[in-house]
Scaffold this active site. Structure first.
Site, mmCIF file in Angstrom:
data_model
loop_
_atom_site.group_PDB
_atom_site.id
_atom_site.type_symbol
_atom_site.label_atom_id
_atom_site.label_comp_id
_atom_site.label_asym_id
_atom_site.label_seq_id
_atom_site.Cartn_x
_atom_site.Cartn_y
_atom_site.Cartn_z
ATOM 1 N N ASP A 110 0.722 -1.117 0.194
ATOM 2 C CA ASP A 110 0.036 -0.067 0.001
ATOM 3 C C ASP A 110 0.951 1.323 -0.128
ATOM 4 O OD1 ASP A 110 -2.701 1.194 1.855
ATOM 5 O OD2 ASP A 110 -2.203 1.538 -0.034
ATOM 6 N N ASP A 126 -8.119 -7.610 0.409
ATOM 7 C CA ASP A 126 -7.358 -8.024 1.567
ATOM 8 C C ASP A 126 -8.060 -7.599 2.933
ATOM 9 O OD1 ASP A 126 -6.751 -4.829 1.080
ATOM 10 O OD2 ASP A 126 -5.961 -5.564 3.197
ATOM 11 N N CYS A 159 -13.138 -28.577 8.064
ATOM 12 C CA CYS A 159 -12.050 -27.950 7.544
ATOM 13 C C CYS A 159 -10.878 -29.377 7.662
ATOM 14 C CB CYS A 159 -11.379 -26.856 8.537
ATOM 15 S SG CYS A 159 -10.061 -26.044 7.881
ATOM 16 N N CYS A 173 -7.475 -28.143 7.552
ATOM 17 C CA CYS A 173 -6.464 -27.334 7.752
ATOM 18 C C CYS A 173 -5.395 -28.296 8.953
ATOM 19 C CB CYS A 173 -6.469 -26.049 8.343
ATOM 20 S SG CYS A 173 -6.841 -25.835 9.962
ATOM 21 N N CYS A 209 -7.002 -28.063 12.418
ATOM 22 C CA CYS A 209 -8.115 -28.925 12.593
ATOM 23 C C CYS A 209 -7.756 -30.455 12.412
ATOM 24 C CB CYS A 209 -9.280 -28.500 11.465
ATOM 25 S SG CYS A 209 -9.858 -27.002 11.792
ATOM 26 N N HIS A 233 -5.564 -21.670 10.845
ATOM 27 C CA HIS A 233 -7.182 -22.078 10.334
ATOM 28 C C HIS A 233 -7.738 -20.588 9.851
ATOM 29 C CE1 HIS A 233 -11.076 -23.624 10.426
ATOM 30 N NE2 HIS A 233 -11.336 -22.302 11.058
HETATM 31 C C1 LIG Z 1 -9.748 -1.623 6.620
HETATM 32 N N1 LIG Z 1 -10.292 -0.833 5.591
HETATM 33 C C2 LIG Z 1 -9.804 -0.116 4.821
HETATM 34 N N2 LIG Z 1 -8.411 -0.433 4.617
HETATM 35 C C3 LIG Z 1 -7.844 0.408 3.571
HETATM 36 C C4 LIG Z 1 -6.733 0.829 3.118
HETATM 37 C C5 LIG Z 1 -5.502 0.154 3.844
HETATM 38 C C6 LIG Z 1 -5.324 -1.326 3.186
HETATM 39 C C7 LIG Z 1 -4.126 -1.479 3.726
HETATM 40 O O1 LIG Z 1 -3.863 -1.436 5.028
HETATM 41 C C8 LIG Z 1 -3.762 -2.514 5.859
HETATM 42 O O2 LIG Z 1 -4.854 -2.872 6.252
HETATM 43 C C9 LIG Z 1 -5.480 -1.981 7.055
HETATM 44 C C10 LIG Z 1 -3.244 -3.748 4.684
HETATM 45 O O3 LIG Z 1 -1.813 -3.723 4.876
HETATM 46 C C11 LIG Z 1 -3.668 -3.080 3.459
HETATM 47 O O4 LIG Z 1 -2.509 -2.945 2.751
HETATM 48 C C12 LIG Z 1 -2.520 -2.950 1.345
HETATM 49 C C13 LIG Z 1 -6.798 2.004 2.002
HETATM 50 N N3 LIG Z 1 -5.397 2.053 1.760
HETATM 51 C C14 LIG Z 1 -5.460 3.208 0.555
HETATM 52 N N4 LIG Z 1 -3.963 3.496 0.261
HETATM 53 N N5 LIG Z 1 -6.304 3.847 -0.059
HETATM 54 C C15 LIG Z 1 -7.864 3.682 0.387
HETATM 55 O O5 LIG Z 1 -8.537 4.082 0.223
HETATM 56 C C16 LIG Z 1 -7.848 2.712 1.501
HETATM 57 C C17 LIG Z 1 -8.964 2.072 1.960
HETATM 58 C C18 LIG Z 1 -9.222 1.048 3.131
HETATM 59 N N6 LIG Z 1 -10.220 0.788 3.830
HETATM 60 ZN ZN LIG Z 2 -9.112 -25.566 10.277
#
Ligand SMILES: CNc1nc2c(CC[C@H]3O[C@@H](OC)[C@H](O)[C@@H]3OC)c3nc(N)[nH]c(=O)c3cc2[nH]1
Ligand SMILES: [Zn+2]
Length: 371
Positions: free
Chosen positions: A93, A267, A305, A307, A310, A336
């Site tokens: 990110d 993700d 499951c 895994c 499990c 899991h």
């Molecule tokens: C949870 N909801 C949510 N997360 C978001 C993330 C972080 C994902 C990133 O942050 C980490 O997880 C929180 C993960 O590592 C992921 O990496 C790609 C976002 N990143 C960017 N650059 N722009 C967005 O509009 C955005 C919206 C989100 N909504």
């Molecule tokens: Zn499992």
């Protein structure tokens, strides 16, 4: 080598599709769930275990790795793949989201964002160019443009100027990237909760012709039906022959809703974060392993499951580990939960192949307890 996407099949009864993404570190079958390895590790797992569980790509975070251990150090180590011993695709990110969600005393300007580290309060600046420099140093296969994830809720005016700045920042990221041999930069659609702004953002980014697009600014606390409605509106505005990544989404119901609306990648930190707190995702809903009712429950976490956790351990044993604070407990629930979501996406891909995704969703929802 660039990111390539092959659209393999489109569903008749929804926007779901099957695809394959080719990256410098290997191929990814979509739709795909991507485990999060924020600080260069999927917490409690070795990379070998993550691979054995079936993960095809993992995520890491520019903001965290920039603060510690620093992107220069990782670059000296030969890049993030080498540093963390993961020889498959990595997506990073851009840092924008974490700057807004983790650090304080931030000052946002056209240049970028000034912020104080959430670790030691030291002052830092990240803007489009800096974010690209960091991601290039990490050597990730898929990089995200530096954006502002518009907070929820925001006024129309704020959402508009925030989206327009994200578009200008995307241009600068594209510009910076031009001089590198890396070709895996994804644009991120913003626009808050407003369809006309989402449309403007999507059109402007598609104009810049990225190898893939993320739908950002969602999963930020908005109601589920609002997210679904905005997603349904936004994905058709993105090119069919490019991957679409919904950021930060990962509970089973959201994965189904996203795939049905044309999303290829998702993700979420949820499965690993829940696992460390002893919450287990099972085919019959969530289970809190510390609950006394599992003290003498010698059955497996999830009857359906197969895994490693499990297959070899009981609920009673894993509950015992959590009760006495043994590290193995969190490792087994993480194994899991990751397997559960990776397997769910495998089943979703199968269901798309056999044109029975909506039936599979109903079947899953009934058993999971969503309906
Ligand atoms: C949870 N909801 C949510 N997360 C978001 C993330 C972080 C994902 C990133 O942050 C980490 O997880 C929180 C993960 O590592 C992921 O990496 C790609 C976002 N990143 C960017 N650059 N722009 C967005 O509009 C955005 C919206 C989100 N909504
Ligand atoms: Zn499992």
């Amino acid at each position: 080598m660039a990111i390539k996407f092959e659209l393999l099949k489109e569903s008749k009864d929804s926007m779901a599709r099957l695809g394959k993404i080719t990256t410098p570190h290997g191929e990814i079958e979509t739709p795909i769930f991507m485990p999060v390895g924020t600080r260069g590790t999927v917490k409690a797992m070795t990379p070998e275990e993550v691979k054995i569980l079936g993960a095809q790509i993992i995520l890491a975070n520019t903001y965290h790795l920039y603060l510690k251990p620093g992107h220069e150090l990782i670059s000296e180590a030969g890049g993030l793949h080498k540093f963390m011993n993961w020889d498959y695709p990595i997506l990073t990110d851009s840092g924008g989201f974490q700057v807004f969600s983790l650090s304080d005393l931030r000052k946002i300007s056209e240049e970028g964002v000034e912020f104080r580290s959430h670790i030691d309060g030291s002052k830092h600046f990240i803007g489009p160019e800096k974010s690209m420099e960091i991601q290039n140093a990490l050597g990730s296969d898929i990089m995200m443009c530096f954006d502002e994830c518009t907070p929820y809720p925001s006024s129309y005016e704020y959402s508009k100027q925030s989206m327009e700045m994200t578009t200008r920042w995307a241009k600068r990221c594209k510009e910076y990237h031009k001089n590198t041999d890396k070709q895996g930069l994804f644009g991120i659609v913003q626009g808050g909760m407003f369809k006309d702004l989402r449309e403007q953002s999507a059109r402007d980014l598609v104009e810049m012709d990225f190898p893939g697009y993320a739908v950002g600014g969602l999963s930020v606390g908005e109601p589920k039906d609002l997210m679904c409605d905005l997603l349904e509106f936004t994905t058709p505005l993105l090119p069919k022959n490019k991957p679409r990544y919904l950021m930060g989404v990962g509970t089973p119901d959201y994965l189904f809703e996203a795939v049905i609306r044309g999303i290829d990648m998702a993700d979420c930190v949820l499965p690993t974060r829940l696992a460390r707190n002893g919450t287990v995702l099972t085919s019959r809903g969530k289970l809190v392993i510390r609950n006394a009712k599992y003290a003498k429950d010698f059955s497996k976490l999830d009857p359906e499951c197969d895994c490693y956790a499990c297959t070899n351990y009981s609920r009673a044993y894993i509950r015992h580990l959590f009760n006495v604070g043994e590290i193995l407990g969190a490792r087994l629930t993480t194994i899991h939960n990751l397997y559960f979501l990776i397997k769910l996406m495998e089943n979703i891909r199968e269901a798309i192949k056999e044109d029975r995704l909506l039936e599979y969703k109903e079947e899953f929802y009934k058993k999971y307890g969503y309906i």
